[in-house]
Design an enzyme around this catalytic site. Sequence first.
Site, PDB file in Angstrom:
ATOM      1  N   GLU A  47       0.886  -1.173   0.000  1.00 30.40           N
ATOM      2  CA  GLU A  47       0.000   0.000   0.000  1.00 30.40           C
ATOM      3  C   GLU A  47       0.916   1.213   0.000  1.00 30.40           C
ATOM      4  O   GLU A  47       1.551   1.522   0.995  1.00 30.40           O
ATOM      5  CB  GLU A  47      -0.912  -0.044   1.230  1.00 30.40           C
ATOM      6  CG  GLU A  47      -2.034   0.980   1.180  1.00 30.40           C
ATOM      7  CD  GLU A  47      -1.666   2.229   1.939  1.00 30.40           C
ATOM      8  OE1 GLU A  47      -1.234   3.204   1.265  1.00 30.40           O
ATOM      9  OE2 GLU A  47      -1.798   2.251   3.156  1.00 30.40           O
ATOM     10  N   CYS A  81      -2.047   8.533   3.712  1.00 30.45           N
ATOM     11  CA  CYS A  81      -1.789   7.973   2.383  1.00 30.45           C
ATOM     12  C   CYS A  81      -2.929   8.250   1.408  1.00 30.45           C
ATOM     13  O   CYS A  81      -2.721   8.237   0.194  1.00 30.45           O
ATOM     14  CB  CYS A  81      -1.545   6.470   2.484  1.00 30.45           C
ATOM     15  SG  CYS A  81      -2.949   5.540   3.130  1.00 30.45           S
TER      16      CYS A  81
END
Length: 301
Positions: A47, A81
């Site tokens: 990720e 993120c």
Amino acid sequence: MIAFLPNASARVFSALPFDHLIFTGSAITGKQVMSAAANNLTPVTLELGGKSPTIIDKDFSTKLALKRILFLKYLNAGQTCISPDYLFVHSSKAEEVIRTAQKIMKKRYSSIRDPNYTSIIDEKAFLRLQAYVHEAEGKGCDVHDLLTGERFDESARKFMPMFVEAETDDDLALLNEEIFGPIMPIITYDSIDEVLDYINARQRPLALYLYSNDKALVDKVLYSTLSGGVSINDCGLHVLQHDMPFGGVGHSGMGQYHGYEGFLEFTKLRPVFYQSRFAQTRLLYPPYGTFFNKIYNMMVR
């Protein structure tokens, strides 16, 4: 097994023979993790974040869109993120967007010293963000502070939330690196095709955000782009849906977690076959002759 290894680099721990490895971080480090894990043929879930584009349709409420965008953008001072990385606004709405953003932010934070406003994680990141601003101003970009008072508090690493009218200067670091901070470049557009061309000419993002009530426009954006996930008329909430998978694609990652798909990601399906006492496979035993040829021809017919 879950392992937390303090002071160990990603390259070190990813070289260990895990059954599966999940990593959250930058694309650069993600490549190192994947390379090290390959020596043990360890499968990885990555990720990696990236530059998540945000689009406001010209017919959508500017105030409503910005209330939602600014919440996630300045949550943890943009250090998430899935933070909206850059913003597309219609050319007719650019000034309205800046004025509205300033009004909303001043109601939420008194200044960068407000205890509800987060510090930048470390000095290296603080200096990197300052360099982005200096470069943008040096190239003639208009930088708009969203709060009043000092821009930087170096001792507390507090950083002014800003909008930067970046347009499409491809040499600008703000448009080429994941910002991971409280700076939001604004790019104006006249046609949604300009937006799609810009997004598709770059690495695939972890998230894409679109504010529009026009179903045809929503479908066009969804079917013309590729991203790890999408939230329509809000930011980041697709990640909070426990039954929806979350993950990136391309430079924003690989694999997924959450939900049923996450269970499949971190497990190995192990098929087991039980043969009966009287098995027909004996008909396939050698020696081979006329009878076998008949059986074979029936099977492949």
